[in-house]
Each structure stands twice: as C-alpha cells, then as structure tokens.
Scaffold this motif. Structure first.
Motif, PDB file in Angstrom:
ATOM      1  N   ASP A 182      52.121 -58.659   0.480  1.00 53.55           N
ATOM      2  CA  ASP A 182      51.950 -59.481   0.155  1.00 53.55           C
ATOM      3  C   ASP A 182      52.053 -59.886   1.865  1.00 53.55           C
ATOM      4  O   ASP A 182      50.711 -61.401   1.992  1.00 53.55           O
ATOM      5  CB  ASP A 182      53.032 -60.149   0.212  1.00 53.55           C
ATOM      6  N   VAL A 183      52.420 -59.161   2.826  1.00 54.41           N
ATOM      7  CA  VAL A 183      51.490 -60.072   3.769  1.00 54.41           C
ATOM      8  C   VAL A 183      50.239 -60.077   4.176  1.00 54.41           C
ATOM      9  O   VAL A 183      49.270 -60.755   4.228  1.00 54.41           O
ATOM     10  CB  VAL A 183      52.053 -58.945   5.101  1.00 54.41           C
ATOM     11  N   TYR A 184      49.075 -58.824   4.015  1.00 49.14           N
ATOM     12  CA  TYR A 184      47.964 -59.027   3.715  1.00 49.14           C
ATOM     13  C   TYR A 184      47.655 -60.037   3.405  1.00 49.14           C
ATOM     14  O   TYR A 184      46.526 -60.967   2.871  1.00 49.14           O
ATOM     15  CB  TYR A 184      46.927 -57.798   3.457  1.00 49.14           C
ATOM     16  N   SER A 185      47.816 -60.207   2.009  1.00 48.35           N
ATOM     17  CA  SER A 185      47.246 -61.215   0.657  1.00 48.35           C
ATOM     18  C   SER A 185      47.385 -63.193   1.241  1.00 48.35           C
ATOM     19  O   SER A 185      46.702 -64.089   1.169  1.00 48.35           O
ATOM     20  CB  SER A 185      48.025 -61.287  -1.089  1.00 48.35           C
ATOM     21  N   GLU A 186      48.665 -62.937   2.584  1.00 47.02           N
ATOM     22  CA  GLU A 186      48.646 -64.216   2.874  1.00 47.02           C
ATOM     23  C   GLU A 186      48.059 -65.280   3.661  1.00 47.02           C
ATOM     24  O   GLU A 186      47.610 -65.410   4.230  1.00 47.02           O
ATOM     25  CB  GLU A 186      50.450 -64.025   3.293  1.00 47.02           C
ATOM     26  N   ALA A 187      47.906 -63.480   4.490  1.00 51.55           N
ATOM     27  CA  ALA A 187      46.829 -63.510   5.376  1.00 51.55           C
ATOM     28  C   ALA A 187      45.720 -63.696   5.645  1.00 51.55           C
ATOM     29  O   ALA A 187      44.461 -64.592   5.824  1.00 51.55           O
ATOM     30  CB  ALA A 187      46.953 -62.076   5.976  1.00 51.55           C
ATOM     31  N   GLY A 188      44.805 -63.235   4.044  1.00 49.91           N
ATOM     32  CA  GLY A 188      44.033 -63.357   3.501  1.00 49.91           C
ATOM     33  C   GLY A 188      43.269 -64.663   2.758  1.00 49.91           C
ATOM     34  O   GLY A 188      42.898 -65.551   3.834  1.00 49.91           O
ATOM     35  N   GLN A 189      44.929 -65.580   2.613  1.00 54.48           N
ATOM     36  CA  GLN A 189      44.628 -67.028   2.519  1.00 54.48           C
ATOM     37  C   GLN A 189      44.866 -68.033   3.922  1.00 54.48           C
ATOM     38  O   GLN A 189      44.235 -68.996   3.857  1.00 54.48           O
ATOM     39  CB  GLN A 189      46.130 -67.665   1.583  1.00 54.48           C
ATOM     40  N   LYS A 190      45.194 -67.812   4.725  1.00 57.26           N
ATOM     41  CA  LYS A 190      45.979 -68.484   6.175  1.00 57.26           C
ATOM     42  C   LYS A 190      45.198 -68.398   7.320  1.00 57.26           C
ATOM     43  O   LYS A 190      45.150 -68.743   8.537  1.00 57.26           O
ATOM     44  CB  LYS A 190      47.282 -68.444   6.435  1.00 57.26           C
ATOM     45  N   GLY A 191      43.763 -66.862   6.934  1.00 56.99           N
ATOM     46  CA  GLY A 191      43.628 -66.819   8.580  1.00 56.99           C
ATOM     47  C   GLY A 191      43.297 -65.266   9.173  1.00 56.99           C
ATOM     48  O   GLY A 191      43.199 -65.289  10.276  1.00 56.99           O
ATOM     49  N   GLY A 192      44.153 -64.466   8.651  1.00 52.66           N
ATOM     50  CA  GLY A 192      43.659 -63.530   8.823  1.00 52.66           C
ATOM     51  C   GLY A 192      44.820 -62.225   9.611  1.00 52.66           C
ATOM     52  O   GLY A 192      45.457 -62.680  10.193  1.00 52.66           O
ATOM     53  N   ILE A 193      45.219 -60.306   9.667  1.00 53.97           N
ATOM     54  CA  ILE A 193      45.620 -60.654   9.728  1.00 53.97           C
ATOM     55  C   ILE A 193      44.981 -59.398  10.874  1.00 53.97           C
ATOM     56  O   ILE A 193      43.891 -58.301  11.102  1.00 53.97           O
ATOM     57  CB  ILE A 193      46.692 -58.972   9.110  1.00 53.97           C
ATOM     58  N   VAL A 194      45.713 -59.164  12.749  1.00 55.78           N
ATOM     59  CA  VAL A 194      44.984 -58.457  13.468  1.00 55.78           C
ATOM     60  C   VAL A 194      45.868 -57.264  13.854  1.00 55.78           C
ATOM     61  O   VAL A 194      47.146 -57.328  13.025  1.00 55.78           O
ATOM     62  CB  VAL A 194      44.522 -59.079  14.492  1.00 55.78           C
ATOM     63  N   TYR A 195      45.223 -56.400  14.232  1.00 54.41           N
ATOM     64  CA  TYR A 195      45.601 -54.558  14.172  1.00 54.41           C
ATOM     65  C   TYR A 195      45.010 -54.052  15.432  1.00 54.41           C
ATOM     66  O   TYR A 195      43.631 -53.882  15.501  1.00 54.41           O
ATOM     67  CB  TYR A 195      46.651 -54.220  13.615  1.00 54.41           C
ATOM     68  N   GLN A 196      45.800 -52.932  15.603  1.00 54.30           N
ATOM     69  CA  GLN A 196      44.807 -52.347  16.239  1.00 54.30           C
ATOM     70  C   GLN A 196      43.533 -50.884  15.294  1.00 54.30           C
ATOM     71  O   GLN A 196      44.550 -49.977  15.213  1.00 54.30           O
ATOM     72  CB  GLN A 196      45.606 -51.114  17.297  1.00 54.30           C
ATOM     73  N   GLY A 197      42.946 -51.202  15.007  1.00 52.17           N
ATOM     74  CA  GLY A 197      41.951 -50.259  14.402  1.00 52.17           C
ATOM     75  C   GLY A 197      40.515 -49.628  14.955  1.00 52.17           C
ATOM     76  O   GLY A 197      40.160 -48.842  14.335  1.00 52.17           O
ATOM     77  N   ALA A 198      40.857 -49.283  16.161  1.00 47.32           N
ATOM     78  CA  ALA A 198      39.641 -48.967  17.598  1.00 47.32           C
ATOM     79  C   ALA A 198      40.112 -46.943  17.029  1.00 47.32           C
ATOM     80  O   ALA A 198      41.232 -47.000  16.802  1.00 47.32           O
ATOM     81  CB  ALA A 198      39.854 -49.510  18.129  1.00 47.32           C
ATOM     82  N   ALA A 199      39.013 -46.424  17.226  1.00 44.69           N
ATOM     83  CA  ALA A 199      39.144 -45.490  17.223  1.00 44.69           C
ATOM     84  C   ALA A 199      40.205 -44.534  18.752  1.00 44.69           C
ATOM     85  O   ALA A 199      39.318 -43.642  19.964  1.00 44.69           O
ATOM     86  CB  ALA A 199      38.009 -44.327  17.189  1.00 44.69           C
ATOM     87  N   TYR A 200      41.431 -44.833  18.791  1.00 45.14           N
ATOM     88  CA  TYR A 200      42.328 -43.868  19.488  1.00 45.14           C
ATOM     89  C   TYR A 200      43.481 -43.688  19.532  1.00 45.14           C
ATOM     90  O   TYR A 200      43.827 -44.430  17.910  1.00 45.14           O
ATOM     91  CB  TYR A 200      42.271 -45.390  20.588  1.00 45.14           C
TER      92      TYR A 200
END
Ligand code: GLC
Length: 439
Positions: free
Chosen positions: A195-213
C-alpha cells in the motif's frame, strides 16, 4: 579482496612462525596498550592482541580517527569534544574521512591493514565487518574493556561487536531505518509495503537506496526478510538465498520501478541522493536511516515531513535491518592507549546524548533514549529504540562483503531491468555459495 579466507589466515600465521612481526598474535609492539594475547582456537582471532583497559590512563600523543564521510557532522563533534577534554592530558585526535559508500570505507581500511599501516588508530567500522576484521587479526580484542560496561548497551547492538565469543569493537552508533513521508500529502503510513508503494504511485513516488552498494543490500533485505526470505543457513555454511520469498520481494521492488511508484533513478541512489530528492519534493516517501531526520529538519527549504516505523509485507510480516558503527582499534596503532581514551570518550553520556539530540544518530547505549533533550529532539526515540531491538542482523560471516556484493550487484541489475527476478536471485545464490566455499 576476494577469496581471502582460510588460506590467507594460514599464511599470516606461517609468517609469524617464521619470526616476522605480523598480525597473528605478535604482542611485542610499542605503545604500551597491548596487554596480553588470547589463546583459544579460531583462526587469527584466536591469537589476537587484547586491549589493556588501564592503558588509557595517562596516555599521551596524537591519534587518528578514520570514519566514512562525516555527513551528519558527528565525527567532527566527537573529535572537538575529545580534544577539548584531553588536550591538557597531552592527547590530540584528528579525523580522516573516507568515502560515503560503506564498501569504499572498508576498502580504505583493508588497504591500510594489509600494509600494516597504523594510520587509523581507531576506525568506525560498519557493524557488518566485525567477523572479517577479527578473523584477519586486524583489530584488538576489546573484551576486557567492554566487559564491565556490557549492561550499558542495547543487547542487539553489543551482539554486532561479538564474534567467536569475544568482543572486538565498541559500539558507538546504531541504526534502523524508517519510512519518511511528507505530511501535507500523507496523513498516516499505510499498513503494508504494497500500500505504501501504491500510494507513492499516486502521490509522487518513493525513493530509497537502489545503487549497487551496501545500502541496497539493506533495503532489499528489509523487504525480503519481511516477505519471509533469508540469506544463509543457521550454521553459516550454505546459501538459502534462492527462495520464492526472495524472488517475490525482488519482483515487488522491480514492479515498483516499472509502475513508476519509485523513479528509475533510484538504481543510482545512495542515502544522500535519496534525501536530496525527498527534501526537494521529488518524492513523497523515502526509506532512510535516522540521520536524515536531523539533516532534513536543519534544511529550512525541505518539504515538511515526519517518520514512521516500517509497514509489513503483505502475506508476510515486518522486518528491519540493524545498521550502525562500532569503534575498532587497529593492531597496528602505535598508541592503543590513547586510542582507547578516544573510544571511551565516545561512550560518555555527553557524547552519546549529543549523537541523538544534535545529529539524530541512534546511540549504542540505552540510557540516552530516556533523556529529555533526546526525546525533545527526536520525538520518535521510543520507536527508534524498539526498531533497533527488533532489527535483524545481516549475515555474520568473515566473507560478508562478498555475500553482500552478490546480493546488491544482482538486485541492482534486476531493478535496472537487465535481469529477471528469478535469474538475479539464482545468480546471487550461486555467488554466495562460492564465497562461503572460500572460507
Ligand atoms: C548505514 C548503516 C550501515 C549500513 C550503511 C549502508 O550507514 O549504519 O550499517 O551498512 O548505512 O549504506
């Protein structure tokens, strides 16, 4: 750095038997802080130098504290506070900053230890390196110093400093991540990651640490553990990574990027990139460590935000990853006594409270969480302590860096769209087994 295991451990000991001064139990060195050597079994760690708690009394000289990039400012505060207090005793400390990326910090320290350089008297070691550094014989056995203070620490935190029944490091800051959210758009954190992700999709996104480290290993394992996944077997001998739960967790994160819940750019983000995007309103949710709280509150241009503990994974449970940094003393330090004085200062109530109240870094000791100044600066102090107590450790292994690299490289490739979830998990599983076979 690869494949250093049994063979390297043996080589170190052979060198010592040949009469060379090495990391395999030599105790004759300078500085007067060495104390004795331990004598039970367990690779290099069995013959480690043991710290003498009395060596800090009356110690003098210059020492160097090595830490990753001082993003929060806590290392400068530590050095300043220490110098003010100890200059009259004749000790001064200086700071050497390593890069922000945990893997690069490790590489900098490893390089110095392999060269037997005493440049870093004290190193702020990520909690994941205790087993490796201890089994390489690079750090002092700190057991006699920590023994009398054990009850001051949060138990899970002290655990990260322990390997083969000895304590190799002195916990300084702990870590457990939270969900950050913009209060103008989100009133309450949804109960599940889905639900966090789907709300993020509607309201402006979620960011996290996705780099290869290393950060991505944490971010992925938080979701994978919540989904019911694991990394290695309880005896530490085999990978358990190739599971439907881990595939499900990865597929969930991949779908998040594909659906636009998280921007494609997260595959290049570390902590600071995420924080900047969130503060600049380029995302409405963020996964980050507590340091981002004080940093965000200090930025008067940041969009208004609050933090909440992690949600659950639908069909699974809740999970967090235990982070943090422990001070280790290098066996090549020329002045372990003064180094210990600095480590001891870092545990003083004044510094432990300062960590939380000024920099929102979670203290390793319990008492500051009840301090009024901490509770004022960190309204989520009780949730933070609970998150730390309940967080799961990353796998404990002398080859942890290779295990983590297998995870973050393949997870990153899948997030970037160049591998399926099944293939990425399978490939990481093979690489984890290869790493475990070297030890
Ligand atoms: C934080 C954590 C540390 C973790 C790192 C990953 O610094 O305290 O344990 O490895 O982030 O980027």
């Amino acid at each position: 750095m690869r494949g250093r295991g049994k063979a390297a451990v043996l080589l170190g000991c052979v060198a010592l038997m040949g009469g060379l001064v090495g990391a395999c139990g030599d105790d004759s060195d300078s500085g007067g802080g060495g104390g004795s050597t331990s004598s039970d079994s367990g690779g290099e760690s069995a013959n480690a130098k043991v710290i003498d708690p009395a060596s800090m009394d009356g110690a003098k000289g210059e020492i160097t504290y090595c830490q990753g990039k001082d993003t929060a400012g806590n290392a400068k505060a530590l050095i300043e506070g220490f110098n003010q207090k100890f200059q009259s005793q004749g000790i001064t400390a200086k700071l050497v900053e390593f890069p922000a990326d945990a893997g690069q910090q490790r590489a900098q320290f490893v390089q110095r230890q392999e060269a037997k350089s005493g440049e870093c008297d004290v190193f702020s070691s990520d909690v994941i390196w205790t087993a490796e550094f201890a089994s390489q014989g690079w750090i002092y056995d700190m057991t006699p110093y920590v023994e009398s203070k054990k009850s001051d620490f949060i138990p899970a935190v002290l655990e990260t400093a322990t390997y083969n029944d000895k304590i190799w490091a002195v916990p300084n800051t702990s870590d457990a991540a939270f969900i950050y959210y913009h209060t103008d758009k989100v009133k309450e954190i949804p109960a599940t990651w889905q639900d966090v992700y789907s709300e993020a999709g509607q309201k402006g996104g979620i960011v996290y640490q996705g780099a290869a480290y290393e950060g991505l290993t944490c971010d992925f394992l938080e979701i994978a553990f919540a989904a019911g996944g694991s990394v290695i077997s309880d005896d530490g001998k085999k990978s358990t990574f190739n599971s439907p739960e881990n595939v499900k967790a990865l597929q969930f994160m991949m779908d998040g990027i594909k659906n636009g819940d998280a921007p494609k750019a997260v595959v290049t983000y570390m902590e600071e990139e995420s924080r900047r995007a969130f503060e600049a309103n380029r995302a409405v949710f963020m996964r980050n460590w507590p340091y981002a709280y004080a940093a965000g509150k200090k930025n008067k241009d940041a969009a208004k935000f609050e933090v909440a503990p992690f949600p659950a994974f639908e069909g699974g449970g809740k999970a967090g990853i235990l982070g943090g940094h422990n001070d280790v003393i290098s066996v090549y330090s020329k002045n372990p006594g003064a180094a210990l004085a600095l480590v001891d200062y870092s545990l003083s109530p004044e510094h432990q409270i300062e960590l939380a109240a000024d920099f929102s870094l979670p203290p390793a000791t319990s008492a500051p969480y009840d301090d009024p100044s901490v509770q004022k600066a960190l309204p989520f102090a009780p949730e933070l302590k609970q998150a730390i107590e309940q967080a799961k450790a990353r796998p404990v292994s002398p080859v942890y860096p290779q295990i983590s690299e297998a995870i973050y490289t393949n997870v990153n490739a899948a997030l970037a769209g160049s591998m399926s979830a099944e293939d990425a998990i399978k490939k990481a599983d093979d690489q984890i087994n290869q790493a475990l076979a070297t030890f």
